[in-house]
Scaffold this motif. Sequence first.
Motif, short mmCIF file in Angstrom:
data_model
loop_
_atom_site.label_atom_id
_atom_site.label_comp_id
_atom_site.label_asym_id
_atom_site.label_seq_id
_atom_site.Cartn_x
_atom_site.Cartn_y
_atom_site.Cartn_z
N SER A 524 -37.32 -72.28 -13.53
CA SER A 524 -36.41 -70.94 -13.29
C SER A 524 -36.74 -71.10 -11.72
N GLN A 525 -35.74 -70.45 -10.86
CA GLN A 525 -35.87 -70.47 -9.46
C GLN A 525 -35.09 -69.18 -9.21
N ALA A 526 -35.62 -68.38 -8.17
CA ALA A 526 -34.96 -67.05 -7.61
C ALA A 526 -35.01 -67.25 -6.07
N THR A 527 -33.90 -66.73 -5.73
CA THR A 527 -33.74 -66.17 -4.26
C THR A 527 -33.20 -64.90 -4.08
N ASN A 528 -34.30 -64.13 -3.81
CA ASN A 528 -34.29 -62.77 -3.48
C ASN A 528 -34.19 -62.17 -2.03
N SER A 529 -33.52 -61.15 -1.86
CA SER A 529 -33.62 -60.63 -0.72
C SER A 529 -33.10 -59.00 -0.54
N SER A 530 -33.61 -58.35 0.46
CA SER A 530 -33.43 -56.99 0.24
C SER A 530 -33.29 -56.64 1.83
N ALA A 531 -32.41 -55.61 2.16
CA ALA A 531 -32.06 -54.82 3.30
C ALA A 531 -32.37 -53.42 3.22
N GLU A 532 -33.34 -52.90 3.94
CA GLU A 532 -33.83 -51.31 3.59
C GLU A 532 -33.78 -50.53 4.90
N ALA A 533 -33.47 -49.28 4.66
CA ALA A 533 -33.40 -48.39 5.85
C ALA A 533 -33.98 -47.20 5.25
N PHE A 534 -34.94 -46.56 6.27
CA PHE A 534 -36.00 -45.58 5.72
C PHE A 534 -35.99 -44.60 6.82
N ILE A 535 -36.51 -43.36 6.25
CA ILE A 535 -37.10 -42.16 7.35
C ILE A 535 -37.87 -41.33 6.54
N ASP A 536 -39.10 -41.15 7.26
CA ASP A 536 -40.14 -40.21 6.54
C ASP A 536 -40.63 -39.21 7.52
N VAL A 537 -40.22 -37.89 7.22
CA VAL A 537 -40.73 -36.80 8.32
C VAL A 537 -41.65 -35.70 7.46
N SER A 538 -42.53 -35.30 8.42
CA SER A 538 -43.28 -34.01 8.13
C SER A 538 -43.11 -32.92 9.30
N TYR A 539 -42.79 -31.47 8.87
CA TYR A 539 -42.67 -30.56 9.84
C TYR A 539 -43.34 -29.32 9.49
N GLN A 540 -44.13 -28.91 10.67
CA GLN A 540 -44.97 -27.91 10.52
C GLN A 540 -44.17 -26.50 10.77
N LEU A 541 -43.56 -25.83 9.68
CA LEU A 541 -42.71 -24.54 9.66
C LEU A 541 -43.55 -23.46 10.30
N THR A 542 -45.07 -23.25 9.81
CA THR A 542 -45.83 -22.11 10.43
C THR A 542 -47.30 -22.87 10.65
N ARG A 543 -48.00 -22.02 11.16
CA ARG A 543 -49.51 -22.46 11.63
C ARG A 543 -50.00 -23.30 10.33
N LYS A 544 -49.78 -22.69 9.18
CA LYS A 544 -50.28 -23.17 7.81
C LYS A 544 -49.33 -23.94 6.87
#
Length: 869
Positions: A524-544
């Motif tokens: 068996s032989q495989a040719t695999n590829s992947s194009a990915e786009a991503f975003i990861d965020v954290s936001y401080q709403l208040t002090r806690k």
Amino acid sequence: MKSILSILLLTLFISTSFAQSKKRGKVKRKYRSTETVSKELPKVFIRGAVYDENNVPLPGATVTIDGTSKGVNANGDGEYLIENLVNGRARVRVSFIGYKTHTADIILQNGQNVKNVMLQTDNIHLEPILVNAQKREQQIMDVPAAISSISSNNLQQSNITELSMLSEFVPGLYIREQGANRPTFSIRGLSSEEVSPSAQPRVSVYFNNVPINRAHSASLELYDMDRVEVLKGPQNTLFGRSAQAGAVHYVSTMPGTEFKGTLTAGIGDYGQKEVRGTLNIPIIEDKLAVRAAGIYSARDGFVENTFGGNLMGKETLAGRFSARFRPSYNHKIDVVLNYQKDDTPGIAFMSAQFPNINGVTDIFSGVASLEQGENLGTGKQLFDATLNYKYYVNEHTYWSSITSYRKTDASSRWDGDGTAAAAIDMAEFSNSKQFYQEIRGNFSQNSRLNGSLGASYWWEKADQLYWFSPNEQDLVHLFSPDNSNLVNANGQPQSVPSIPSYIPELDTTIYIALPNNHQEENFSQATNSSAEAFIDVSYQLTRKLFVSGAVRAVYDRYRLSNEASFSGGSPSVLGSYTGNSPNVFFLPNDAQQIKKNTLSFTWRGGLKYRYNEYGNVFANYSRGRRPNVLQFTSSGEKEILDAEILDNFELGFKASLYDRVFFDVVGFYQLYKNFQTSAWVADPETGEFNLKFKDGGKATSYGAEANVRVAVVKQLDLFANYAWLKSEFDSTDVDGQTQLYAGNSFRLAPEHSFTVGATARVNIVPTIKLFVTPSYSYKTHLFFEDANTPGLEQDAYGLLNINGGLELDDPNVILSVWASNVLDEKYITSAGNTGSLFGIPTFVPGPPRMVGTKLTWNFNKPEKRKRRR
């Protein structure tokens, strides 16, 4: 439409996160040793560096301004920047588990304000833990997720040299390593099996931020590691398409600014030999440094093969070269070259039904009779090269580029019947090439919005060749419901020249000679590829209160081809009964192909409530996805399984008390759809004989995990972890039909497991220290197959390991003595295997008690840096 919206969203974040405010002139960064110029920053801001009492930077330290909703973690150089403040009195608070929290009042003026902070430790304190789980440096307290990190200090103290030993220190993780090529990573009962070169793992393994997508590349030697991070639950948004169940991240030690090195030599039971060393050399002060590390580790097998050689041994040669170049303060270039070669004896697939040639059926006897002798074995050669470039806009906003190439060649030959008979003689040859490119932007906006975004491209070409060479004069016995004639009471093969009359299932009306030499192949032989786009965020709403979210878009392209052939010897006779003539297992067919392109999205969202720097509670939801599996049956039929979906809910709590106690508790609930389970299939009527994936439908798991570390006194640290897991296949599948495995538990998923241990050290004299680190790990009953076949299971067992010795100050020499499985517990690491196809399962015994000693010399301790001003 979804893809268009995703592209627009990504473009918006890029333009806003990395945009520069209107210029008001240039600001000089006075706290740097060399005066440099940065781009315009807000009117009032504070920056500085965090370091320890030896003036070593502390990446990941938490820096906040009391009374505001602003905070950051110090970057990889221990530097921080907090923007958009108001002038007047402010209090800077800096914390890191294991150090005393530091607060300092400062009068903020217009423009730049500088505050460097030194964190001090008590005589009794915890070891600080740095992680890069969210693609930026953070202390483990600040990451609102189930994560464990095993530091280089932990690896050394507990003499962790094998992946299976590593997993004992992470709740919810089980690693099974048999030979050099097929480690199985299981997180919360979800394990990876790659029976097709197009199949992607459920547990993503990374090495220095680069994905490892083939099992034979994931078995890495644990030398000169800075740490190993383990993230549980779906991590697709952070670690890509192959992290449905979690991620394991190897982080090697990078070059530092001091000349230093180590040299270790050791010996032990079963002919164990080990030599390892590291050397760190600064070439240009604060600009260029290189590091070299290597290891040779070998051990005879602990199972003797009566046909020659031994089984379950090891021989590894590995080396790594790293370089770090900083041409200026805002440019950093890292290069890592890695090589590893394994050449190990065969795996002891042993039968509990049939005796060896000594007449013994005890799989813990230490003696097996596998007829291929020294031909059995596993091996691989691995090479990878990685270039990591970072361009800093400021302390927390920077672009990074990771470029990587990896090549692996692996082979394995095993005895599938576990006896002296030549019934199932098999081999696998697999090769892979991989290219990976990632562009990532890390940003901090207003010191409240922190995260990263970017895109990556991955390409892989992988092939897999299965070779099968049975002696049909032995194999024919396995076609009978009563296969007891395979060997006699003395373990000797009972070869027959033709089909015996006691097998009514086969036509015995005429004499047909059975060949003793037949060879067939499935490629068996495989040719695999992947194009990915991503975003990861954290936001401080208040002090806690913090909110976080992430999304990743993935476009996959998979192409799998397959062909099977009769490759040598005589045509099969038994193949006329399986329908695969002139072969037995694999029906000959010309090359055929399957293609599959998909566009998919995964996402997560979470909340964190931060009581203070000593405790927080968090809740997360995440969706995990395993790509479609493309495969061919042994009869050449094409199959494409639906993508597996995992919905994960978790609630956790982390806390630190007095810098002496750290604990975290996480509860989780997981729902699976289109669950893909592996099964051994043997059906002579259809001619199907192979390990394949089946769509298991739906499943549910839930449980809890906990860690605790305690610095009791200066001379004693305690650690423990515990995992509780309930996993079960649902009664019906996604179509409402009754499932084959309804009510079964996942394989490799003990309901309860825990590890407890301690590190004790005491000075015998002022310059000589005595130390000892015992640990005990326990697992309850577990199955080795999702079918939960009775007999293919392991009862509850526990392992006691000890490492201890003497440490001298000058010269800095450590003499250690270690012992693994001190109580000589009898347990198995695998059951079923290829023999299950014919109702003769095999078993692999776990290592017995082993004892050894090591001598380590650490030379040229780093000198203290000059005090920062």
